[in-house]
Motif scaffolding. Structure first.
Motif, PDB file in Angstrom:
ATOM      1  N   ASP A 219       0.863  -1.175   0.000  1.00  0.00           N
ATOM      2  CA  ASP A 219       0.000   0.000   0.000  1.00  0.00           C
ATOM      3  C   ASP A 219       0.898   1.223   0.000  1.00  0.00           C
ATOM      4  O   ASP A 219       1.542   1.536   1.001  1.00  0.00           O
ATOM      5  CB  ASP A 219      -0.918  -0.007   1.231  1.00  0.00           C
ATOM      6  N   SER A 220       0.954   1.917  -1.125  1.00  0.00           N
ATOM      7  CA  SER A 220       1.852   3.059  -1.257  1.00  0.00           C
ATOM      8  C   SER A 220       1.141   4.394  -1.074  1.00  0.00           C
ATOM      9  O   SER A 220       1.682   5.445  -1.418  1.00  0.00           O
ATOM     10  CB  SER A 220       2.523   3.037  -2.639  1.00  0.00           C
ATOM     11  N   ALA A 221      -0.078   4.363  -0.505  1.00  0.00           N
ATOM     12  CA  ALA A 221      -0.858   5.595  -0.339  1.00  0.00           C
ATOM     13  C   ALA A 221      -0.386   6.361   0.896  1.00  0.00           C
ATOM     14  O   ALA A 221      -1.023   6.323   1.953  1.00  0.00           O
ATOM     15  CB  ALA A 221      -2.346   5.269  -0.240  1.00  0.00           C
ATOM     16  N   HIS A 222       0.747   7.020   0.781  1.00  0.00           N
ATOM     17  CA  HIS A 222       1.270   7.838   1.871  1.00  0.00           C
ATOM     18  C   HIS A 222       2.277   8.831   1.308  1.00  0.00           C
ATOM     19  O   HIS A 222       2.767   8.683   0.183  1.00  0.00           O
ATOM     20  CB  HIS A 222       1.938   6.966   2.934  1.00  0.00           C
ATOM     21  N   ALA A 223       2.583   9.844   2.091  1.00  0.00           N
ATOM     22  CA  ALA A 223       3.563  10.847   1.666  1.00  0.00           C
ATOM     23  C   ALA A 223       4.955  10.220   1.606  1.00  0.00           C
ATOM     24  O   ALA A 223       5.301   9.378   2.448  1.00  0.00           O
ATOM     25  CB  ALA A 223       3.563  12.024   2.639  1.00  0.00           C
ATOM     26  N   PRO A 224       5.785  10.613   0.640  1.00  0.00           N
ATOM     27  CA  PRO A 224       7.153  10.084   0.569  1.00  0.00           C
ATOM     28  C   PRO A 224       7.925  10.383   1.861  1.00  0.00           C
ATOM     29  O   PRO A 224       7.680  11.396   2.533  1.00  0.00           O
ATOM     30  CB  PRO A 224       7.756  10.836  -0.619  1.00  0.00           C
ATOM     31  N   MET A 225       8.879   9.522   2.190  1.00  0.00           N
ATOM     32  CA  MET A 225       9.626   9.667   3.432  1.00  0.00           C
ATOM     33  C   MET A 225      10.333  11.013   3.520  1.00  0.00           C
ATOM     34  O   MET A 225      10.370  11.641   4.587  1.00  0.00           O
ATOM     35  CB  MET A 225      10.638   8.518   3.584  1.00  0.00           C
ATOM     36  N   GLN A 226      10.881  11.514   2.414  1.00  0.00           N
ATOM     37  CA  GLN A 226      11.581  12.796   2.478  1.00  0.00           C
ATOM     38  C   GLN A 226      10.635  13.918   2.879  1.00  0.00           C
ATOM     39  O   GLN A 226      10.996  14.818   3.657  1.00  0.00           O
ATOM     40  CB  GLN A 226      12.240  13.119   1.131  1.00  0.00           C
TER      41      GLN A 226
END
Length: 538
Positions: A219-226
């Protein structure tokens, strides 16, 4: 003893934009949470509906990292303010109403692309009945006909249901979990201030951890780590607020895949970690082994990895994961960067993956990197192993033996998510107390290696986390519990404060090549002084 100072060495202040909320809830949280899972045992489709409705509203309402930075800039300029308690209550109830409208709407079936529409329809009805039964006990009788039930469901005033669900949250399972979920719609700064109040202004520092496990839960629905790092850095620079310096999430799977694909150097996970620690005000790195990897010797696992991982890294991805972790450990050992690792058999992303968090693997890591600063997080469940159960076979005893072998080492464990102590009585609390007292007797040096951590906001879903006794907080409950287990006042002060100073590298001696020096340089680069850190000098 009264707790006058503390460091919360394990907490979380992320919101629903920062984590793969739906994938984590479906794959990890729900299967492990028996109290909530039992409500939906007969109707698993109802689970899907509720989680999707909650996750959608949470992510719609939670501010992105860029909005967080904009708000803090406006707060510092005096052109904005945080919501009052009354305004926050109104926002929370409005969000519950949005969740209910999704659940009461048939459109949710199209969003979910449910194949068995009839089963899903039954699941939705059961979910509606469960919610209404919590809000209005006795609304349905055992003799209610299907048409009567349908009429009652359709006739509900959803704003009223939302208010009742919010107000009854601390007493009811669904209501309490919905209230907890609403925490993830807030600004990270709001959550930081909430934690300051929960600790009654006694925390010299909180060290919130970001997490990176979306590739394991698909599940890639999130803000990028940076972007998450940038927001947390801005929170750390807020003046006259709770001091907060965190742990940046690292996933060896993401690192291995970046190396395989040859992505941009600036986007390399380890490069993001280095920037966060060296220039972004972060203290250390957070690892999450129960997603599916060991701290070391992943090559020994062979092919027992998720299919999607093997499709990306080959049938035996262990060697690639080991290389990624070795690069991290070498850098952390060289720079005295602390590592916090989930070290309890919970929150596993696949069958048996929780066992990959076993501290015996960390003992092997420390043999190779003896100067590594390590916190084996969540010490304290005493999940007894073997038949009959033996204390000396528990993970806690494994950790205790690590303490005993090297009393001056930087191996630590935090007492976070101590949910067993929340009840004033009960078998679980008595058993935990007996086990901790036995551990203290077996490992007298443990007072130099244990640390306090709340695991807030995650522990916020537990009944009793906010005690009903006046002027008593969760911190005080932990202090009382430690005293009952035989730890003295000086021991408790070390567990609450002193040991974290040593683990995190906050003492004056850590200026040369450690956290203290990095944080002082961080403040200087932003035109601020670091005089507040003198609290760690005594």
């Amino acid at each position: 003893m009264p707790i006058r100072r503390l460091i919360d060495a394990h907490c979380h202040l992320f919101n629903a934009r920062d984590i793969p909320i739906e994938g984590f809830t479906k794959k990890v949280l729900i299967p492990a949470y028996k109290q909530l899972g039992s409500l939906f045992e007969r109707y698993p489709q109802a689970f899907t509906v509720m989680i999707h409705a909650l996750a959608t509203i949470m992510q719609e309402q939670a501010p992105l990292p860029a909005a967080e930075i904009k708000l803090i800039d406006a707060l510092d300029a005096g052109s904005a303010r945080l919501p009052t308690a009354a305004e926050r209550r109104a926002l929370d109830i409005a969000n519950i109403e949005k969740v209910l409208r999704k659940i009461w709407s048939k459109d949710i079936l199209r969003e979910l692309s449910v194949r068995n529409a009839r089963a899903a329809d039954v699941g939705i009805i059961e979910l509606q009945k469960l919610i209404l039964s919590e809000v209005y006990p006795g609304i349905f009788s055992s003799t209610s006909r299907a048409d009567e039930i349908a009429a009652l469901i359709e006739s509900q005033n959803l704003p009223d249901v939302a208010r009742h669900l919010y107000d009854s949250g601390s007493e009811r399972t669904i209501g309490r979990n919905v209230q907890w979920a609403l925490l993830f719609t807030r600004h990270r700064l709001e959550l930081t201030e909430d934690l300051r109040r929960l600790h009654r202004n006694r925390a010299a520092l909180v060290t919130p951890a970001l997490v990176d496990f979306s590739m394991w839960v698909e599940d890639s629905a999130h803000a990028p780590m940076q972007e998450q790092v940038d927001a947390v850095t801005r929170v750390s620079l807020r003046r006259n607020a709770q001091r907060s310096h965190g742990f940046v999430g690292f996933d060896p799977l993401r690192q291995a895949l970046h190396g395989r694909s040859g992505g941009p150097p600036a986007a390399e996970p380890l490069a993001i970690v280095r920037r966060a620690v060296e220039r972004g005000g972060f203290i250390g790195v957070k690892l999450y082994p129960p997603m599916g990897f060991r701290p070391i010797d992943n090559a020994g696992i062979g092919t027992d990895f998720p299919d999607h991982v093997k499709q990306q890294l080959g049938d035996q991805p262990g060697e690639a994961l080991d290389r990624a972790l070795a690069h991290l450990y070498a850098w952390c050992a060289e720079k005295n960067v602390p590592i916090m690792a989930h070290a309890v058999a919970s929150n596993e992303a696949g069958p048996g993956y929780g066992l990959r968090a076993n501290p015996k693997f960390w003992a092997q890591v420390l043999e190779k990197y003896p100067t590594l600063r390590l916190n084996m997080a969540h010490f304290g469940g005493f999940r007894l192993i073997g038949q009959p159960p033996r204390r000396d076979a528990t993970w806690e005893w494994t950790i205790g033996r690590m303490f005993a072998r090297s009393p001056q080492s930087y191996a630590f464990a935090d007492l976070s998510y101590f949910s067993e102590l929340l009840g004033d009585t009960g078998d679980k609390r008595k058993e935990l107390l007996a086990n901790l007292a036995a551990f203290r007797r077996a490992f007298p040096h443990s007072a130099d290696h244990l640390m306090f951590g709340s695991d807030w906001t995650m522990v916020g879903r537990e009944a009793g986390f906010q005690p009903k006794r006046p002027n008593v907080s969760y911190v005080d409950l932990v202090g009382e519990f430690l005293g009952a287990a035989g730890y003295g006042d000086a021991d408790i002060d070390k567990i609450m404060f002193g040991n974290a100073v040593r683990f995190l590298g906050l003492a004056p001696a850590d200026r040369q090549n450690g956290t203290r020096g990095r944080l002082e340089a961080f403040y200087a680069s932003h035109g601020q002084n670091a005089d507040w850190m003198k609290v760690f000098d005594a």
